[in-house]
Write a protein that holds these residues in place. Structure first.
Motif, PDB file in Angstrom:
ATOM      1  N   GLU A 210       0.819  -1.202  -0.098  1.00  0.00           N
ATOM      2  CA  GLU A 210       0.071   0.189   0.100  1.00  0.00           C
ATOM      3  C   GLU A 210       0.771   1.342  -0.008  1.00  0.00           C
ATOM      4  N   ARG A 211       1.966   1.175   0.774  1.00  0.00           N
ATOM      5  CA  ARG A 211       2.904   2.397   0.838  1.00  0.00           C
ATOM      6  C   ARG A 211       3.628   2.418  -0.303  1.00  0.00           C
ATOM      7  N   LEU A 212       4.097   1.419  -1.088  1.00  0.00           N
ATOM      8  CA  LEU A 212       4.963   1.495  -2.285  1.00  0.00           C
ATOM      9  C   LEU A 212       4.344   1.537  -3.774  1.00  0.00           C
ATOM     10  N   ARG A 213       3.005   0.935  -3.741  1.00  0.00           N
ATOM     11  CA  ARG A 213       2.344   0.915  -5.018  1.00  0.00           C
ATOM     12  C   ARG A 213       2.103   2.189  -5.601  1.00  0.00           C
ATOM     13  N   PRO A 214       1.982   3.460  -5.053  1.00  0.00           N
ATOM     14  CA  PRO A 214       1.716   4.621  -5.825  1.00  0.00           C
ATOM     15  C   PRO A 214       3.243   5.270  -6.251  1.00  0.00           C
ATOM     16  N   LEU A 215       4.085   4.913  -5.301  1.00  0.00           N
ATOM     17  CA  LEU A 215       5.488   5.488  -5.658  1.00  0.00           C
ATOM     18  C   LEU A 215       5.945   4.708  -7.042  1.00  0.00           C
ATOM     19  N   ARG A 216       5.718   3.306  -7.003  1.00  0.00           N
ATOM     20  CA  ARG A 216       6.243   2.572  -8.164  1.00  0.00           C
ATOM     21  C   ARG A 216       5.284   3.016  -9.568  1.00  0.00           C
ATOM     22  N   GLU A 217       4.159   3.213  -9.194  1.00  0.00           N
ATOM     23  CA  GLU A 217       3.227   3.619 -10.442  1.00  0.00           C
ATOM     24  C   GLU A 217       3.758   5.094 -10.946  1.00  0.00           C
ATOM     25  N   GLU A 218       4.218   5.747  -9.954  1.00  0.00           N
ATOM     26  CA  GLU A 218       5.127   7.109 -10.481  1.00  0.00           C
ATOM     27  C   GLU A 218       6.181   6.810 -11.296  1.00  0.00           C
ATOM     28  N   VAL A 219       7.117   5.885 -10.970  1.00  0.00           N
ATOM     29  CA  VAL A 219       8.244   5.369 -11.798  1.00  0.00           C
ATOM     30  C   VAL A 219       8.025   4.762 -12.852  1.00  0.00           C
ATOM     31  N   VAL A 220       6.826   4.016 -12.967  1.00  0.00           N
ATOM     32  CA  VAL A 220       6.261   3.777 -14.345  1.00  0.00           C
ATOM     33  C   VAL A 220       5.846   5.108 -15.380  1.00  0.00           C
ATOM     34  N   ARG A 221       5.333   5.882 -14.757  1.00  0.00           N
ATOM     35  CA  ARG A 221       5.031   6.845 -15.452  1.00  0.00           C
ATOM     36  C   ARG A 221       6.301   7.830 -15.917  1.00  0.00           C
TER      37      ARG A 221
ATOM     38  N   THR B   8       4.135  -5.500 -13.576  1.00  0.00           N
ATOM     39  CA  THR B   8       3.323  -4.714 -12.789  1.00  0.00           C
ATOM     40  C   THR B   8       3.224  -5.053 -11.474  1.00  0.00           C
ATOM     41  N   ALA B   9       2.899  -4.439 -10.667  1.00  0.00           N
ATOM     42  CA  ALA B   9       2.776  -4.621  -8.990  1.00  0.00           C
ATOM     43  C   ALA B   9       1.360  -4.441  -8.449  1.00  0.00           C
ATOM     44  N   THR B  10       0.437  -4.652  -9.385  1.00  0.00           N
ATOM     45  CA  THR B  10      -0.890  -4.725  -8.817  1.00  0.00           C
ATOM     46  C   THR B  10      -1.066  -6.024  -7.996  1.00  0.00           C
ATOM     47  N   SER B  11      -0.668  -6.918  -8.294  1.00  0.00           N
ATOM     48  CA  SER B  11      -0.670  -7.884  -7.136  1.00  0.00           C
ATOM     49  C   SER B  11       0.592  -8.325  -6.990  1.00  0.00           C
ATOM     50  N   GLY B  12       1.152  -8.700  -5.593  1.00  0.00           N
ATOM     51  CA  GLY B  12       2.489  -8.917  -5.283  1.00  0.00           C
ATOM     52  C   GLY B  12       3.023  -9.953  -5.953  1.00  0.00           C
ATOM     53  N   ALA B  13       2.598 -11.007  -6.611  1.00  0.00           N
ATOM     54  CA  ALA B  13       3.197 -12.000  -7.152  1.00  0.00           C
ATOM     55  C   ALA B  13       3.214 -11.966  -8.653  1.00  0.00           C
ATOM     56  N   THR B  14       3.296 -10.823  -9.154  1.00  0.00           N
ATOM     57  CA  THR B  14       3.103 -10.824 -10.676  1.00  0.00           C
ATOM     58  C   THR B  14       4.651 -10.469 -11.223  1.00  0.00           C
ATOM     59  N   ALA B  15       5.636 -10.107 -10.256  1.00  0.00           N
ATOM     60  CA  ALA B  15       7.012 -10.199 -10.821  1.00  0.00           C
ATOM     61  C   ALA B  15       7.430 -11.296 -10.928  1.00  0.00           C
ATOM     62  N   SER B  16       7.971 -11.750 -12.079  1.00  0.00           N
ATOM     63  CA  SER B  16       8.874 -12.969 -12.139  1.00  0.00           C
ATOM     64  C   SER B  16      10.148 -12.992 -11.342  1.00  0.00           C
ATOM     65  N   PRO B  17      10.486 -14.154 -10.824  1.00  0.00           N
ATOM     66  CA  PRO B  17      11.652 -13.987 -10.088  1.00  0.00           C
ATOM     67  C   PRO B  17      12.921 -13.816 -10.728  1.00  0.00           C
ATOM     68  N   SER B  18      13.026 -14.050 -11.734  1.00  0.00           N
ATOM     69  CA  SER B  18      14.149 -13.428 -12.579  1.00  0.00           C
ATOM     70  C   SER B  18      14.378 -12.111 -12.713  1.00  0.00           C
ATOM     71  N   VAL B  19      13.157 -11.573 -12.868  1.00  0.00           N
ATOM     72  CA  VAL B  19      13.251 -10.056 -12.722  1.00  0.00           C
ATOM     73  C   VAL B  19      13.387  -9.481 -11.564  1.00  0.00           C
ATOM     74  N   SER B  20      12.612 -10.035 -10.692  1.00  0.00           N
ATOM     75  CA  SER B  20      12.948  -9.353  -9.114  1.00  0.00           C
ATOM     76  C   SER B  20      14.310  -9.827  -8.698  1.00  0.00           C
ATOM     77  N   ALA B  21      14.964 -10.743  -8.967  1.00  0.00           N
ATOM     78  CA  ALA B  21      16.436 -10.948  -8.509  1.00  0.00           C
ATOM     79  C   ALA B  21      17.179 -10.039  -9.118  1.00  0.00           C
ATOM     80  N   ARG B  22      17.096  -9.851 -10.618  1.00  0.00           N
ATOM     81  CA  ARG B  22      17.848  -8.711 -11.381  1.00  0.00           C
ATOM     82  C   ARG B  22      17.656  -7.453 -10.610  1.00  0.00           C
ATOM     83  N   ALA B  23      16.405  -6.871 -10.501  1.00  0.00           N
ATOM     84  CA  ALA B  23      16.099  -5.638 -10.275  1.00  0.00           C
ATOM     85  C   ALA B  23      16.098  -5.486  -8.554  1.00  0.00           C
TER      86      ALA B  23
END
Length: 187
Positions: free
Chosen positions: A77-88, A102-117
């Motif tokens: 809830e705290r991070l989603r608005p900041l992330r959406e701004e970064v996407v914009r 996208t991070a609309t649900s917590g599990a959408t980021a793939s592990p490889s992208v999450s690990a790299r990022a």
């Protein structure tokens, strides 16, 4: 006051002619200055490369946010608005919306992208990233704050190397990143 024609013959150009010529010359110089890159059709300009890098950096930062949200759903809830701004921001630099997870649900980021990022505070894409989101929420927020700070500083440093429109955009996004650092580190 009346003006009488001068009895002496005109020996050169008139003042109005000189002013008009000077204005015309300035206009021509301004119009033919080009983009300043000195390259005509031989590849992307410095500004295009800077814009593409800024888009990639914002996409990578958005992926970091997604990784932290996936690892710490309590922070979503705290991070989603900041992330959406970064996407914009990434979109403003020319990225396509669907290109980053996208991070609309917590599990959408793939592990490889999450690990790299999610590497701790390094530049996005650095080989020195450990690929691990800190287990504690405070450490995860510090990871994001460090990434935001580093990116804002790099963008602020690039302002003198890019043309006006892109410089204004970089300055605006760097200021937003500094605000994100504040929001991530407060309370």
């Amino acid at each position: 006051m009346s003006y009488f024609p001068s009895s002496r013959p005109s020996s050169g150009p008139r003042r109005r002619s000189l002013l008009a010529s000077a204005a015309g010359a300035a206009l021509l110089v301004g119009c033919t200055g080009g983009s300043g890159s000195g390259e005509s059709g031989s590849g992307p300009s410095d500004a295009e490369r800077a814009r593409a890098r800024a888009a990639r950096d914002s996409e990578d930062l958005a992926a970091r946010y997604a990784a932290v949200i996936a690892a710490h759903p309590v922070l979503a809830e705290r991070l989603r608005p900041l992330r959406e701004e970064v996407v914009r921001h990434a979109e403003a630099f020319g990225a396509v919306r669907g290109a980053s997870p996208t991070a609309t649900s917590g599990a959408t980021a793939s592990p490889s992208v999450s690990a790299r990022a999610a590497g701790p505070g390094g530049d996005s894409g650095d080989s020195g990233d450990s690929g691990v989101v800190p287990a504690d929420e405070k450490g995860a927020l510090a990871l994001l704050a460090g990434a935001e700070r580093k990116l804002a500083d790099r963008r602020a440093g690039a302002l003198l190397d890019v043309p006006g429109e892109l410089a204004r955009l970089l300055a605006s996004v760097a200021a937003a990143g500094a605000a994100h650092v504040f929001l991530l580190t407060e309370g």
